[in-house]
Every structure is written in C-alpha cells, then in structure tokens.
Scaffold this active site. Structure first.
Site, PDB file in Angstrom:
ATOM      1  N   ARG A  11      11.098  -0.196  12.304  1.00 15.41           N
ATOM      2  CA  ARG A  11       9.814  -0.436  12.989  1.00 15.41           C
ATOM      3  C   ARG A  11       9.890  -1.721  13.799  1.00 15.41           C
ATOM      4  NH1 ARG A  11       4.826   0.386   8.893  1.00 15.41           N
ATOM      5  NH2 ARG A  11       3.899  -0.838  10.570  1.00 15.41           N
ATOM      6  N   ARG A  17      -0.330  -9.257  13.404  1.00 14.61           N
ATOM      7  CA  ARG A  17      -0.931  -8.182  12.597  1.00 14.61           C
ATOM      8  C   ARG A  17      -1.758  -8.762  11.442  1.00 14.61           C
ATOM      9  NH1 ARG A  17       4.376  -5.347  11.229  1.00 14.61           N
ATOM     10  NH2 ARG A  17       3.248  -3.863   9.941  1.00 14.61           N
ATOM     11  N   LYS A  59       0.836  -1.210   0.000  1.00  9.80           N
ATOM     12  CA  LYS A  59       0.000   0.000   0.000  1.00  9.80           C
ATOM     13  C   LYS A  59       0.872   1.263   0.000  1.00  9.80           C
ATOM     14  CE  LYS A  59      -2.267  -1.041   3.833  1.00  9.80           C
ATOM     15  NZ  LYS A  59      -1.634  -2.316   4.240  1.00  9.80           N
ATOM     16  N   ARG A  78      11.642  -5.689   5.214  1.00  5.05           N
ATOM     17  CA  ARG A  78      11.467  -4.249   5.472  1.00  5.05           C
ATOM     18  C   ARG A  78      12.003  -3.883   6.844  1.00  5.05           C
ATOM     19  NH1 ARG A  78       5.477  -1.704   5.084  1.00  5.05           N
ATOM     20  NH2 ARG A  78       5.293  -2.310   7.250  1.00  5.05           N
ATOM     21  N   ARG A 105      -9.882   0.526   9.162  1.00  2.00           N
ATOM     22  CA  ARG A 105      -9.532  -0.854   9.493  1.00  2.00           C
ATOM     23  C   ARG A 105     -10.654  -1.575  10.226  1.00  2.00           C
ATOM     24  NH1 ARG A 105      -3.601   0.271   9.492  1.00  2.00           N
ATOM     25  NH2 ARG A 105      -2.441  -1.668   9.743  1.00  2.00           N
TER      26      ARG A 105
HETATM   27  P1  AMP Z   1       0.478   0.396   9.424  1.00  2.00           P
HETATM   28  O1  AMP Z   1       1.594   1.381   9.278  1.00  2.00           O
HETATM   29  O2  AMP Z   1      -0.728   0.743   8.610  1.00  2.00           O
HETATM   30  O3  AMP Z   1       0.944  -1.032   9.215  1.00  2.00           O
HETATM   31  O4  AMP Z   1      -0.007   0.471  10.949  1.00  2.00           O
HETATM   32  C1  AMP Z   1       0.864   0.157  12.008  1.00  2.00           C
HETATM   33  C2  AMP Z   1       0.050  -0.008  13.278  1.00  2.00           C
HETATM   34  O5  AMP Z   1      -0.608   1.214  13.598  1.00  2.00           O
HETATM   35  C3  AMP Z   1      -1.049  -1.047  13.205  1.00  2.00           C
HETATM   36  O6  AMP Z   1      -0.576  -2.361  13.471  1.00  2.00           O
HETATM   37  C4  AMP Z   1      -1.992  -0.547  14.300  1.00  2.00           C
HETATM   38  O7  AMP Z   1      -1.476  -0.854  15.588  1.00  2.00           O
HETATM   39  C5  AMP Z   1      -1.890   0.968  14.138  1.00  2.00           C
HETATM   40  N1  AMP Z   1      -2.904   1.477  13.187  1.00  2.00           N
HETATM   41  C6  AMP Z   1      -2.662   2.068  11.981  1.00  2.00           C
HETATM   42  N2  AMP Z   1      -3.802   2.429  11.387  1.00  2.00           N
HETATM   43  C7  AMP Z   1      -4.812   2.045  12.217  1.00  2.00           C
HETATM   44  C8  AMP Z   1      -6.225   2.113  12.129  1.00  2.00           C
HETATM   45  N3  AMP Z   1      -6.850   2.628  11.071  1.00  2.00           N
HETATM   46  N4  AMP Z   1      -6.941   1.614  13.181  1.00  2.00           N
HETATM   47  C9  AMP Z   1      -6.336   1.088  14.263  1.00  2.00           C
HETATM   48  N5  AMP Z   1      -4.997   0.978  14.387  1.00  2.00           N
HETATM   49  C10 AMP Z   1      -4.229   1.445  13.377  1.00  2.00           C
END
Ligand code: AMP
Length: 207
Positions: free
Chosen positions: A134, A146, A14, A128, A89
C-alpha cells in the site's frame, strides 16, 4: 443481528481483530478501505478517482463509501451480522449507516474503539508497508496525514455512538489475544443469547 463498528486510527489493529472476530461470530467483514482497493485493482473509474485521495491520506467522498456499503448490505441479506471496519469515518456516514440498517430492520449493536498513540501507529504502518504494497503505508508524511485526518474528521464519530450509549474504548496496545478477549467480552453483552451460546460451545470444543 450483531453489527459491530470497529473503530480506531489507521494501524490500530482493526483488520487483525476483524479476521479473528468474523471466524468466531460468523459475521461479514465490510472494510471500505478493502472495497476501495478492490475497485482500484479492477481499474474502475470510481477506483481511479478514489486512488488519488487515498494516496494522499484524504477521505473519499461520503456518497462513494455509503453507496458501497448500501450495495454490500443488499448483497448479504442472509448475514448473521457485520463488522464495519474503517466505516463510518464521518458523522454523515454514521447517520447513513443507521438509515441503511433500519431498512434491513436492524441497527448498530455497539462501537469498539482501539486506542493507540500516534508514534506507535507510525511504527506499525511503516512496518506493514514493507509487505502490504500500500503506497499510503510507505511514506511517513502520508501516514501522519491519515492520523491527522482521523483526529480531525473521524474521531467525532465516537461521540455519535457515545450519545446512543454504544461506545466502548479499549487500549489497542498489547497482545492480540488479550485485546481480542476484551472485544469478545463486549460483544457477548450485545449479541443474542443463542449466538453467545454457540461461541461458548465452540470454545469448549476447542478446549
Ligand atoms: P483503510 O484501509 O481503512 O486505512 O482506508 C484507506 C483509505 O481509504 C483511507 O485513507 C481513505 O482514503 C479511504 N477510505 C476508507 N474508508 C473510508 C471511509 N469510510 N470514508 C472515506 N474514505 C475512506
């Protein structure tokens, strides 16, 4: 406005596709993961609370991310459109996004989901993690958590958009350019003709 929900599990591509799309379509990229990591970097109270959940691969509460999106929409009133990356989400987040966009007299144009099998996701995220810094990309157990959270809590958001006739699914394994081309083909059906003309014109200049 052209508002794309770019959907898929962590590691589906993404972020990579978003970078290409924002340049091409002049969209504002809203990644709730990036917004949360910015809060962590600034050491805010919200960031500290979110970090604990993020490090465990769990979702941050809906009201936190909805509040961040609300704020970002208000700060980008002149935008030609948005790419929502990692948001919504959950179904309540999707419902809130519809409400927030309707306040700005717009709505979600379409959702594009990038489908990638779990073993490939694990491989990509561990790779990554070597450079992203991260913590949630560096531990296979957390990565699998996740993906499980995506399958159990997030995947149903696709049904929400399918009911509205806005859902499109693509194979997320393949050449980045090929997948990008397929996303563009979907977007070009949804966006105003003027913006499409401008993309074609840019392509012609490049060629
Ligand atoms: P991402 O960078 O999108 O992989 O998000 C990393 C982490 O941020 C996720 O594993 C969640 O803990 C949190 N997170 C990101 N976006 C959301 C969302 N829309 N709702 C809830 N938690 C989120």
């Amino acid at each position: 406005m052209l508002n794309l929900v770019l959907f898929g599990p962590p590691g589906a591509g993404k972020g990579t596709q978003s970078q290409k799309l924002i340049a091409q379509y002049n969209l504002v990229h809203l990644s709730t993961g990036d917004l949360l990591r910015a809060q962590i970097a600034q050491g805010t109270e919200l960031g500290l609370r979110a970090k604990k959940l993020m490090d465990e691969g769990l979702l941050v509460p809906d009201e936190v991310v909805i509040g961040m999106i609300d704020h970002a929409l208000k700060n980008n009133k002149q935008a030609a459109g948005f790419i929502f990356d990692g948001f919504p989400r959950t179904v309540p987040q999707a419902e809130s996004l519809d409400q927030l966009l309707s306040i700005h007299d717009t709505g979600v144009s379409c959702m594009v989901a990038l489908e990638v099998a779990e073993e490939e996701l694990v491989k990509r995220l561990l790779e990554r993690g070597k450079t992203s810094g991260r913590p949630d990309d560096q531990d296979e157990t957390k990565i699998r958590k996740r993906v499980t959270v995506y399958n159990t809590e997030t995947a149903q958001v696709a049904g929400y958009y399918a009911q509205q006739g806005k859902f499109h699914s693509l194979n997320g394994i393949g050449a980045i350019e090929d997948i990008y081309g397929q996303i563009c083909a979907i977007l070009d059906k949804h966006q105003p003709a003027t913006a499409q003309d401008s993309r074609q014109a840019t392509d012609e200049v490049k060629a």
